[in-house]
Design a protein around this motif. Structure first.
Motif, PDB file in Angstrom:
ATOM      1  N   VAL A 283       0.711  -1.196  -0.099  1.00  0.00           N
ATOM      2  CA  VAL A 283      -0.142   0.023   0.129  1.00  0.00           C
ATOM      3  C   VAL A 283       0.923   1.209  -0.136  1.00  0.00           C
ATOM      4  O   VAL A 283       1.912   1.113   0.619  1.00  0.00           O
TER       5      VAL A 283
ATOM      6  N   ASP B  89      -2.416   4.874  -3.113  1.00  0.00           N
ATOM      7  CA  ASP B  89      -3.608   3.821  -2.784  1.00  0.00           C
ATOM      8  C   ASP B  89      -4.854   4.798  -2.175  1.00  0.00           C
ATOM      9  O   ASP B  89      -6.166   4.512  -2.437  1.00  0.00           O
TER      10      ASP B  89
ATOM     11  N   ILE C 164      -8.747   5.147  -3.604  1.00  0.00           N
ATOM     12  CA  ILE C 164      -9.824   4.763  -2.895  1.00  0.00           C
ATOM     13  C   ILE C 164     -10.784   5.913  -3.066  1.00  0.00           C
ATOM     14  O   ILE C 164     -12.015   5.666  -3.447  1.00  0.00           O
TER      15      ILE C 164
ATOM     16  N   TYR D 212      -2.551  -1.911   6.649  1.00  0.00           N
ATOM     17  CA  TYR D 212      -3.893  -1.758   5.801  1.00  0.00           C
ATOM     18  C   TYR D 212      -3.902  -2.494   4.422  1.00  0.00           C
ATOM     19  O   TYR D 212      -4.867  -2.431   3.607  1.00  0.00           O
TER      20      TYR D 212
ATOM     21  N   VAL E 214      -7.513  -2.848   2.176  1.00  0.00           N
ATOM     22  CA  VAL E 214      -7.255  -2.048   0.961  1.00  0.00           C
ATOM     23  C   VAL E 214      -7.577  -2.973  -0.230  1.00  0.00           C
ATOM     24  O   VAL E 214      -8.168  -2.513  -1.334  1.00  0.00           O
TER      25      VAL E 214
END
Length: 349
Positions: A117, A121, A125, A247, A251
């Motif tokens: 990540v 990212d 998102i 995360y 994700v």
């Protein structure tokens, strides 16, 4: 002979005419396809040249930036029939994807990092959320009333999209390793006939596994300084990667769900605007969402199957370019038909 209205057309309006913009988008897509087709093959070392990877980013970012600006042009126009908020959501979503692409390019090309990540990212998102918002507003404005066969198509595409996403996101199972005792036993069984022919009473000799440890440890010691030399990222970049690393799973899960959701919304858009006066523009928007789905599924497949050896720039990533081009063409067609409809009504009045 040209008419008075033709003579009054400014050079800027002629440059930004629908025909010119659509042709420019098609030329950009064709050039990108040729670039990917001709140069996406890795060299003798198994890697793609740096200039090629930079070229793919230029094609992707150029298409996304132009598409985002054209969508925001629709948002600023009070003549847009399908609603200004629709194009605000789509335009900001495309521009957010553009920013995410820039940051991802910095992580990959400038600093040579490949984290699960990155800061890009975060913008990816946000782009999913904004695109979904704009496309949902477009569907709601049409008061979706599908026929039975259209519902069947929608359910079929949704089921196929979910099945493909789950299969792509599932890592390939490696063949189970045989137990060490079974391997030794097999070696003994194979070696037995030959040894029986020469020295029947002598058992086969198996070297202990510990003899390879010094070599492995030496290789690890040699590899460690080389890996440290390749890291050129500043401390704040490494700090962000370390902060975002936990995360990675949520994700990736969000991307899978988001791709499927956008696929379903795009199909609903395609069916809702089927055969209408504005169908051409929304067909382009739906095709853009399909392109994003294809490119993202390929990227996810490469991540799960290539086990970290994947490098950006494969042929199917050209669909990221197609996504930007199609969003831009959809915005141009919507702007053109909306402004022409308003002018036609004024002439009739």
């Amino acid at each position: 002979m040209s008419s008075t209205s033709d003579k009054s057309t400014s050079p800027q309006q002629s440059f930004l005419s629908a025909q010119t913009l659509v042709i420019a988008g098609l030329v950009w897509a064709v050039l990108a396809l040729l670039f990917f087709l001709l140069f996406s093959v890795p060299d003798a070392s198994g890697e793609k040249p740096l200039w090629y990877v930079i070229g793919t980013y230029i094609f992707e970012c150029g298409a996304l930036l132009a598409a985002g600006l054209l969508c925001l042009r629709n948002w600023r126009s009070p003549q847009i029939v399908s609603g200004r908020n629709v194009w605000l959501g789509i335009g900001l979503g495309v521009l957010s994807y553009f920013v995410g692409n820039l940051l991802f390019g910095c992580w990959e090309l400038v600093w040579g990092l490949d984290p699960d990540v990155s800061l890009g990212d975060v913008f990816y998102i946000i782009s999913y959320l904004l695109l979904a918002w704009g496309m949902i507003l477009a569907v709601i404005s049409r008061r979706l009333n599908l026929e039975l066969w259209q519902w069947a198509v929608l359910v079929g595409i949704a089921a196929g999209g979910i099945a493909l996403a789950v299969w792509v996101a599932t890592p390939a199972q490696e063949p189970a390793a045989k137990p060490a005792t079974a391997v030794v036993s097999t070696l003994q069984d194979k070696a037995k006939p030959a040894q029986q022919a020469k020295t029947p009473a002598k058992a086969p000799t198996v070297k202990p596994a510990t003899t390879k440890q010094p070599t492995t440890a030496k290789a690890a010691q040699n590899a460690q300084p080389a890996a440290e030399e390749e890291i050129t990222a500043p401390g704040w970049v490494l700090g962000i990667d370390k902060f975002l690393e936990p995360y990675a799973y949520p994700v990736n899960l969000f991307y899978i769900v988001g791709d499927v959701f956008l696929l379903i919304i795009a199909t609903a858009l395609l069916l809702a605007f089927w055969g209408g006066r504005f169908s051409n523009s929304w067909r382009m928007i739906a095709a853009a969402a399909f392109s994003l789905y294809i490119a993202d599924m390929w990227f996810k497949y490469a991540e799960t199957r290539f086990q970290g050896d994947y490098q950006s720039g494969s042929l199917l990533e050209v669909f990221f370019v197609f996504m930007g081009v199609l969003f831009g063409i959809g915005a141009v067609l919507e702007y053109d038909i909306s402004t022409r409809s308003r002018q036609t009504r004024r002439k009739r009045g």
